[in-house]
Scaffold this motif. Sequence first.
Motif, PDB file in Angstrom:
ATOM      1  N   ASP A 116       0.812  -1.210   0.000  1.00 24.53           N
ATOM      2  CA  ASP A 116       0.000   0.000   0.000  1.00 24.53           C
ATOM      3  C   ASP A 116       0.848   1.264   0.000  1.00 24.53           C
ATOM      4  N   GLU A 117       2.089   1.167   0.488  1.00 24.60           N
ATOM      5  CA  GLU A 117       2.985   2.315   0.447  1.00 24.60           C
ATOM      6  C   GLU A 117       3.487   2.560  -0.971  1.00 24.60           C
ATOM      7  N   ILE A 118       3.462   1.529  -1.783  1.00 27.09           N
ATOM      8  CA  ILE A 118       3.866   1.678  -3.183  1.00 27.09           C
ATOM      9  C   ILE A 118       2.705   2.226  -4.001  1.00 27.09           C
ATOM     10  N   GLN A 119       1.549   1.589  -3.901  1.00 30.95           N
ATOM     11  CA  GLN A 119       0.380   2.024  -4.652  1.00 30.95           C
ATOM     12  C   GLN A 119      -0.848   1.312  -4.134  1.00 30.95           C
ATOM     13  N   LEU A 120      -1.936   2.062  -3.947  1.00 30.36           N
ATOM     14  CA  LEU A 120      -3.223   1.477  -3.589  1.00 30.36           C
ATOM     15  C   LEU A 120      -3.917   1.021  -4.867  1.00 30.36           C
ATOM     16  N   ALA A 121      -4.396  -0.222  -4.865  1.00 31.80           N
ATOM     17  CA  ALA A 121      -5.015  -0.765  -6.072  1.00 31.80           C
ATOM     18  C   ALA A 121      -6.331  -0.080  -6.396  1.00 31.80           C
ATOM     19  N   ALA A 122      -7.090   0.305  -5.360  1.00 33.29           N
ATOM     20  CA  ALA A 122      -8.397   0.933  -5.567  1.00 33.29           C
ATOM     21  C   ALA A 122      -8.653   1.898  -4.423  1.00 33.29           C
ATOM     22  N   PRO A 123      -9.453   2.951  -4.673  1.00 33.09           N
ATOM     23  CA  PRO A 123      -9.727   3.931  -3.613  1.00 33.09           C
ATOM     24  C   PRO A 123     -10.283   3.323  -2.347  1.00 33.09           C
ATOM     25  N   GLY A 124     -11.012   2.206  -2.442  1.00 35.18           N
ATOM     26  CA  GLY A 124     -11.611   1.612  -1.268  1.00 35.18           C
ATOM     27  C   GLY A 124     -10.724   0.651  -0.512  1.00 35.18           C
ATOM     28  N   ASP A 125      -9.506   0.422  -1.002  1.00 30.20           N
ATOM     29  CA  ASP A 125      -8.614  -0.521  -0.331  1.00 30.20           C
ATOM     30  C   ASP A 125      -8.194   0.006   1.038  1.00 30.20           C
ATOM     31  N   GLY A 126      -8.290  -0.826   2.048  1.00 30.75           N
ATOM     32  CA  GLY A 126      -7.802  -0.459   3.371  1.00 30.75           C
ATOM     33  C   GLY A 126      -8.576   0.706   3.968  1.00 30.75           C
ATOM     34  N   ASP A 127      -7.917   1.396   4.879  1.00 32.84           N
ATOM     35  CA  ASP A 127      -8.489   2.541   5.568  1.00 32.84           C
ATOM     36  C   ASP A 127      -8.195   3.789   4.754  1.00 32.84           C
ATOM     37  N   ILE A 128      -9.216   4.368   4.135  1.00 25.06           N
ATOM     38  CA  ILE A 128      -8.976   5.509   3.254  1.00 25.06           C
ATOM     39  C   ILE A 128      -8.433   6.713   4.015  1.00 25.06           C
ATOM     40  N   ARG A 129      -8.584   6.715   5.331  1.00 28.63           N
ATOM     41  CA  ARG A 129      -8.043   7.832   6.113  1.00 28.63           C
ATOM     42  C   ARG A 129      -6.525   7.797   6.161  1.00 28.63           C
ATOM     43  N   GLN A 130      -5.923   6.695   5.718  1.00 27.36           N
ATOM     44  CA  GLN A 130      -4.474   6.583   5.705  1.00 27.36           C
ATOM     45  C   GLN A 130      -3.851   7.022   4.377  1.00 27.36           C
ATOM     46  N   ILE A 131      -4.679   7.461   3.436  1.00 28.74           N
ATOM     47  CA  ILE A 131      -4.138   7.881   2.135  1.00 28.74           C
ATOM     48  C   ILE A 131      -3.284   9.129   2.321  1.00 28.74           C
ATOM     49  N   GLY A 132      -2.078   9.067   1.798  1.00 33.74           N
ATOM     50  CA  GLY A 132      -1.138  10.174   1.985  1.00 33.74           C
ATOM     51  C   GLY A 132      -1.141  11.183   0.869  1.00 33.74           C
ATOM     52  N   GLN A 133      -1.241  10.697  -0.375  1.00 34.43           N
ATOM     53  CA  GLN A 133      -1.240  11.632  -1.492  1.00 34.43           C
ATOM     54  C   GLN A 133      -1.822  10.992  -2.739  1.00 34.43           C
TER      55      GLN A 133
END
Length: 325
Positions: free
Chosen positions: A246-263
């Motif tokens: 996930d630090e490399i790339q999120l596959a989809a906007p809904g993957d994991g906790d969206i509050r952790q999206i950095g950029q």
Amino acid sequence: MKILLQNRDAVNRRHFIPRPETMSDLSNPTGRVLDVIKLLASQPNEDFSLADIAQQTGMSKASAHRVLLTMTAADFLARHPRRRTYSLGMGLLAVGQASLERYRGVEAAKIEMARMSAELGVQCSATALIGRDLIILACDGLPKSHAGFNRVGERRPMIPPMGLCHVAWGRAALVEPYLAFAKQHMRADAYAWLLEALPLIRQRGYAMATASWHRLGSAVVVPAAAQRDSAHWATVCELVAELNRDEIQLAAPGDGDIRQIGQIAAPVFAPDASMAFQLVLSGLPATLTARKLERCIERLLAAAVAVTDQMNGSVPAGRDAVAAR
């Protein structure tokens, strides 16, 4: 943790990663002038003493003094008469304005960034690949923290997972050494995901990753003229080896906790279909919802298309999914 630094000389031989900087690199008088400009441009609201400039550029005080006298006489620097400190001078203003006339896309980007910052409550920036570094050209909105990549002129080396938009739409001279470095220093599973992520980024038109990789981002941010030695690269390579999916790339906007999206980053293209720079949204609110995230992505993509159009930019051939954003 497996640290992939078995052959540091091999790292230094790759043209993508610069060798540790030494005093011999500073023997060129022109290079010294450029180092001073880059240092002050990285912190445009700060004043620097002679000792500060000498230390951060690796020059002796005597050499730095000669360079500063010459630049001050040309109005490239301003010297405070009482504090005896130096800052950017009016002479560089004309140079900057002339450059903006040629690269009008940056001004168009600044307008779009101001709008996005106001509408979405996030920080927006435009970052370009200059040499082997990602450099902030412009930004708008208040950063949510003092860590990381926040100020105009700051730079990061072009290493995974940074600059994936540039790699996704890049040419072989950029992509091949980037992937060679990634293969050497990343875990096998992380590297495999990096390869899968590049066509995904091209297909959807943007890159997105979690905020946790900022520990790497903070480690590699350096003032514009600061030196990177072997110890610096050792730390960087260790952190690259720790990257997760996930630090490399999120596959989809809904993957994991969206509050952790950095950029979230989207490309702006030049008339020759090369990538001019990327627009980046960061500092997304902790209260981020799926609907708000979707709005951020839509707004970012629209801004990137608008700036590309204003630059008379051209989307690379074969990238119809991006052109149809």
